[in-house]
Write a protein that holds these residues in place. Structure first.
Motif, PDB file in Angstrom:
ATOM      1  N   LYS A 137       0.854  -1.188   0.000  1.00 28.93           N
ATOM      2  CA  LYS A 137       0.000   0.000   0.000  1.00 28.93           C
ATOM      3  C   LYS A 137       0.889   1.237   0.000  1.00 28.93           C
ATOM      4  CE  LYS A 137      -3.573  -2.260   2.814  1.00 28.93           C
ATOM      5  NZ  LYS A 137      -4.325  -2.191   4.093  1.00 28.93           N
ATOM      6  N   LEU A 138       0.330   2.337  -0.457  1.00 27.43           N
ATOM      7  CA  LEU A 138       1.049   3.608  -0.450  1.00 27.43           C
ATOM      8  C   LEU A 138       0.160   4.671   0.189  1.00 27.43           C
ATOM      9  CD1 LEU A 138       3.557   5.268  -1.321  1.00 27.43           C
ATOM     10  CD2 LEU A 138       2.256   5.892  -3.369  1.00 27.43           C
ATOM     11  N   HIS A 139       0.662   5.307   1.248  1.00 28.15           N
ATOM     12  CA  HIS A 139      -0.050   6.376   1.944  1.00 28.15           C
ATOM     13  C   HIS A 139       0.554   7.722   1.522  1.00 28.15           C
ATOM     14  CE1 HIS A 139      -2.214   3.746   4.836  1.00 28.15           C
ATOM     15  NE2 HIS A 139      -1.193   2.947   4.586  1.00 28.15           N
ATOM     16  N   ALA A 140      -0.305   8.654   1.167  1.00 30.87           N
ATOM     17  CA  ALA A 140       0.140   9.984   0.750  1.00 30.87           C
ATOM     18  C   ALA A 140      -0.917  11.002   1.136  1.00 30.87           C
ATOM     19  CB  ALA A 140       0.401  10.013  -0.752  1.00 30.87           C
ATOM     20  N   ASP A 141      -0.529  12.272   1.189  1.00 33.38           N
ATOM     21  CA  ASP A 141      -1.459  13.313   1.599  1.00 33.38           C
ATOM     22  C   ASP A 141      -2.253  13.848   0.403  1.00 33.38           C
ATOM     23  OD1 ASP A 141       0.243  15.019   0.242  1.00 33.38           O
ATOM     24  OD2 ASP A 141       1.245  15.733   2.057  1.00 33.38           O
ATOM     25  N   ARG A 143      -4.157   5.649 -10.460  1.00 34.94           N
ATOM     26  CA  ARG A 143      -4.032   4.743 -11.600  1.00 34.94           C
ATOM     27  C   ARG A 143      -2.613   4.188 -11.702  1.00 34.94           C
ATOM     28  NH1 ARG A 143      -5.880   7.971 -15.012  1.00 34.94           N
ATOM     29  NH2 ARG A 143      -3.933   8.835 -15.800  1.00 34.94           N
ATOM     30  N   GLU A 144      -1.617   5.041 -11.494  1.00 37.42           N
ATOM     31  CA  GLU A 144      -0.226   4.586 -11.580  1.00 37.42           C
ATOM     32  C   GLU A 144       0.116   3.627 -10.436  1.00 37.42           C
ATOM     33  OE1 GLU A 144       1.746   4.926 -13.948  1.00 37.42           O
ATOM     34  OE2 GLU A 144       0.967   6.591 -15.133  1.00 37.42           O
ATOM     35  N   CYS A 145      -0.458   3.861  -9.277  1.00 41.53           N
ATOM     36  CA  CYS A 145      -0.224   2.931  -8.161  1.00 41.53           C
ATOM     37  C   CYS A 145      -0.789   1.555  -8.489  1.00 41.53           C
ATOM     38  CB  CYS A 145      -0.864   3.473  -6.885  1.00 41.53           C
ATOM     39  SG  CYS A 145       0.015   4.830  -6.095  1.00 41.53           S
ATOM     40  N   ARG A 146      -2.021   1.536  -8.958  1.00 42.56           N
ATOM     41  CA  ARG A 146      -2.653   0.248  -9.258  1.00 42.56           C
ATOM     42  C   ARG A 146      -1.941  -0.470 -10.401  1.00 42.56           C
ATOM     43  NH1 ARG A 146      -7.470   3.525  -8.332  1.00 42.56           N
ATOM     44  NH2 ARG A 146      -8.384   2.940  -6.317  1.00 42.56           N
TER      45      ARG A 146
END
Length: 268
Positions: free
Chosen positions: A181-185, A195-198
């Protein structure tokens, strides 16, 4: 001083990564030893001292000699290889937490301008550099990217994720370079970021504008702020004095490696 700045556990990792000394067929003054040069580099990184003021009694040679070694080792990929080797040591001990990662950035003044600088909108348009950083769930730096201070965070999500090196843990299987997972503000609250994360097999956990409160860093995002604060303890990284972006990136990557080494000492 050399033992303090370049302890044995650091030297054991970096020594095999250093390129061999150049052959001097016509003789001349012998080069300073690699460990002495590394001592001078780390002294400047930690204290922020100008190269020309490097104390001669330290036995590190001149500041320019240490600067050249920093430049040459950056070209040879030593600093990136050191960071990767320490990540692999941490992962081999099962202490690199890939379950989630956090992403954020921090801006700093760039006194001499140069590449990867731009007007800082938070500092009256003065030239600055922005440091984009992604860390694991425990705050270990995984990848870093430098841009101008006027670069929007969301445009660098892909580059920062792709800056994570492939890490081999010593166990069977392909090297890993993607967190779960990636957490960001809210600065990353864009469709393209999700979309790029997935597309990379990462589940995005990005705060939404107008929905989530910005008063707290979040349950999982605070670790990247802490790591950015750790990097700011290296006085050479508080203000960018280097006109050349590769030199500042060398210092930044070396600082990330030292933070990773501290994580190895803590967890391994």
């Amino acid at each position: 001083m050399a033992k303090f700045l370049v302890p044995d556990d650091l030297w054991v990792v970096i020594a095999p990564l250093l390129p061999p000394a150049r052959v001097r067929p016509k003789g001349g003054r012998p080069p300073i030893p690699d460990r002495a040069a590394l001592t001078g580099i780390l002294f400047v990184l930690r204290t922020g001292l100008p190269w020309e003021y490097l104390p001669q009694e330290m036995g590190c040679g001149s500041g320019m000699s240490c600067w050249r070694r920093l430049r040459d080792w950056q070209r040879a990929g030593v600093w990136a290889s050191l960071h990767r080797a320490l990540l692999e040591r941490l992962d081999g001990a099962g202490q690199l937490d890939w379950s989630r990662a956090a992403l954020d950035s921090a801006s700093l003044p760039a006194k001499k301008r140069g590449a990867a600088t731009g007007p800082n909108p938070t500092d009256r348009g003065k030239p600055g550099t922005k440091r984009h950083l992604v860390v694991d769930a425990r705050g270990t730096p995984l990848g870093v990217v430098l841009t101008g201070a006027n670069t929007h965070n969301s445009t660098q999500l892909v580059a920062t994720l792709d800056a994570i090196p492939p890490v081999r843990s010593g166990r069977p299987g392909r090297p890993r370079r993607r967190p779960g997972k990636l957490h960001a503000d809210k600065a990353y609250d864009h469709r393209r970021c999700r979309r790029e994360c997935r597309a990379r097999g990462i589940m995005p956990r990005i705060a939404r504008r107008g929905i989530e409160s910005s008063q707290r860093l979040g349950r999982h995002r605070w670790v990247v702020e802490r790591t950015l604060a750790w990097l700011a303890r290296f006085r050479r990284l508080v203000i960018r004095y280097e006109r050349r972006a590769d030199i500042h990136l060398a210092f930044t990557t070396l600082a990330c490696a030292l933070v990773t080494l501290n994580q190895c000492r803590r967890f391994c």
